[in-house]
Design an enzyme around this catalytic site. Structure first.
Site, short mmCIF file in Angstrom:
data_model
loop_
_atom_site.label_atom_id
_atom_site.label_comp_id
_atom_site.label_asym_id
_atom_site.label_seq_id
_atom_site.Cartn_x
_atom_site.Cartn_y
_atom_site.Cartn_z
N LYS A 102 2.22 24.84 3.54
CA LYS A 102 3.20 23.87 3.99
C LYS A 102 4.21 24.55 4.92
CE LYS A 102 1.84 20.20 1.81
NZ LYS A 102 1.49 18.94 2.50
N LYS A 212 -8.16 10.35 2.04
CA LYS A 212 -7.71 10.34 0.65
C LYS A 212 -8.18 9.05 0.01
CE LYS A 212 -3.76 13.30 1.67
NZ LYS A 212 -2.30 13.52 1.60
#
Length: 295
Positions: A102, A212
Site C-alpha cells: 500500500k 472482486k
C-alpha cells in the site's frame, strides 16, 4: 436458510478500517450439503451496490459456483502502511513470493519508497512487487511517484514494479497514467460493477483488471467480464472473512487464464475469523477446503 451476524476485528488498521461485520448465510448446495455465503458490504455502499453483494452471497449460499479449472492459485501477501522492518516481515508471510504494498498514504513518498525497497529486498530477485495507491494520486503525482517506486522495487535484484493498482481515481486518469509510464496499470476501484469494465477497456485505461466477486455480484458475474475482454485478470478480496473469501477463491479457481498472483491473502489481517481454521495461503498458494463456521 440460517442467518448469523458477525463482527471481527482487524489486527492491523487497513485503509481506515478496523473491523469487518456482516451476516453469514447458510443454505443448501445442489448436492444437499451445507453452503455458506457472506453479506458484508461496506457502510458507505449505496443500496444498488449492496444488492450486488447480496446476489454474491446468495450464489454462494446455494452452492452455485462453477467447476474449477485448477486445484490452487498463487496469492500475494498484503503489506499495509507500516514501517519498513514490519513490511519486510509481512511480505514473505505464508511463503508468498509476490507482495502488494500500500502506498500514497499518510507517510508520503519517502516512506513508500523505503517500504517498497524493504519488501523487494525481503523477496529477493525472484520476487514480485506491486503497489496499490487506491486512487489517491493525480496524474502528475502518479507518474513522478512511479519513477521512484519502480527503482525501489529493483532493490532485491528484480525487474521493478510488476504493476500499479488504481493510481488515480477515474478511468480517464488511469488512461493518461498508462500513456505516460512504462509501469503496467491495473484497474481496481474503477471496476466495481460489471459495466465498469467496459468503460475502462473502451478508454484504454488498464493493462490488468482487478475483479472482486462480492462487489461485482458473484463469481459468475465476474466470469461474464472475463469472457468479454481479452485482458489479464487478478482476483482480489474485499476484506471479507474466510467465508466470503471463499467466493474469491472459487472465482480464481475458475478463471481460464491466471497469469498473476491473486489478492486473496487478506484473512491474515483479521485478529479473528468466522471459521475455525482461516483460509490463508500455504507456501504462497491457496486451495479450496471445507471450513467449520464458528461465527
Amino acid at each position: 436458510m440460517e442467518f448469523r451476524p458477525f463482527r471481527v476485528p482487524l489486527s492491523t488498521r487497513f485503509r481506515g478500517v478496523t473491523e469487518r461485520s456482516g451476516v453469514l448465510i447458510r443454505g443448501t448446495a445442489p448436492d444437499g450439503t451445507d453452503a455458506w455465503g457472506e453479506y458484508s458490504p461496506f457502510p458507505d455502499y449505496t443500496p444498488d451496490r449492496a444488492n450486488r453483494w447480496w446476489e454474491a452471497a446468495m450464489e454462494a449460499a446455494h452452492g452455485l459456483w462453477p467447476e474449477p479449472v485448477r486445484d490452487s492459485v498463487p496469492v500475494n501477501s498484503i503489506v499495509p502502511e507500516l514501517p519498513a522492518g514490519r513490511a519486510a516481515q509481512l511480505a514473505v508471510a505464508n511463503g508468498c513470493t509476490t507482495a502488494k504494498v500500500k502506498v500514497a498514504g499518510t507517510g508520503g513518498l519517502k516512506d513508500d519508497v523505503r517500504r517498497v525497497e524493504a519488501v523487494a529486498r525481503a523477496l529477493g530477485p525472484e520476487g514480485r512487487v506491486r503497489v496499490d495507491a487506491n486512487g489517491a494520486w493525480d496524474v502528475d503525482t502518479a507518474v513522478r511517484s512511479l519513477i521512484e517506486l519502480h527503482a525501489a522495487a529493483k532493490a532485491g535484484g528484480g525487474e521493478g514494479l510488476e504493476y500499479v493498482e488504481q493510481p488515480c481515481r477515474t478511468a480517464a486518469e488511469l488512461a493518461e497514467v498508462r500513456r505516460r509510464t512504462s509501469v503496467l496499470v491495473a484497474a481496481d476501484e474503477s471496476v466495481r460493477i460489471p459495466g465498469d469494465a467496459d468503460e475502462v477497456m473502451r478508454l484504454g485505461a488498464a493493462d490488468i483488471l482487478i475483479l472482486k466477486a462480492a462487489p461485482m455480484g458473484g463469481v459468475r458475474a465476474c466470469l461474464d467480464v472475463v469472457d468479454r475482454w481479452d485482458v489479464p485478470i487478478v482476483v482480489s478480496s474485499a476484506m471479507e472473512s474466510s467465508v466470503g473469501l471463499a467466493a474469491g477463491l472459487a472465482l480464481a479457481l475458475a478463471v481460464p487464464d491466471l497469469p498473476y498472483a491473486c489478492g486473496l491473502g487478506t484473512s491474515a489481517l483479521l485478529a479473528r475469523d468466522t471459521v475455525a481454521v482461516p483460509l490463508v495461503p500455504e507456501s504462497g498458494t491457496m486451495r479450496m477446503r471445507h471450513m467449520e463456521v464458528i461465527a
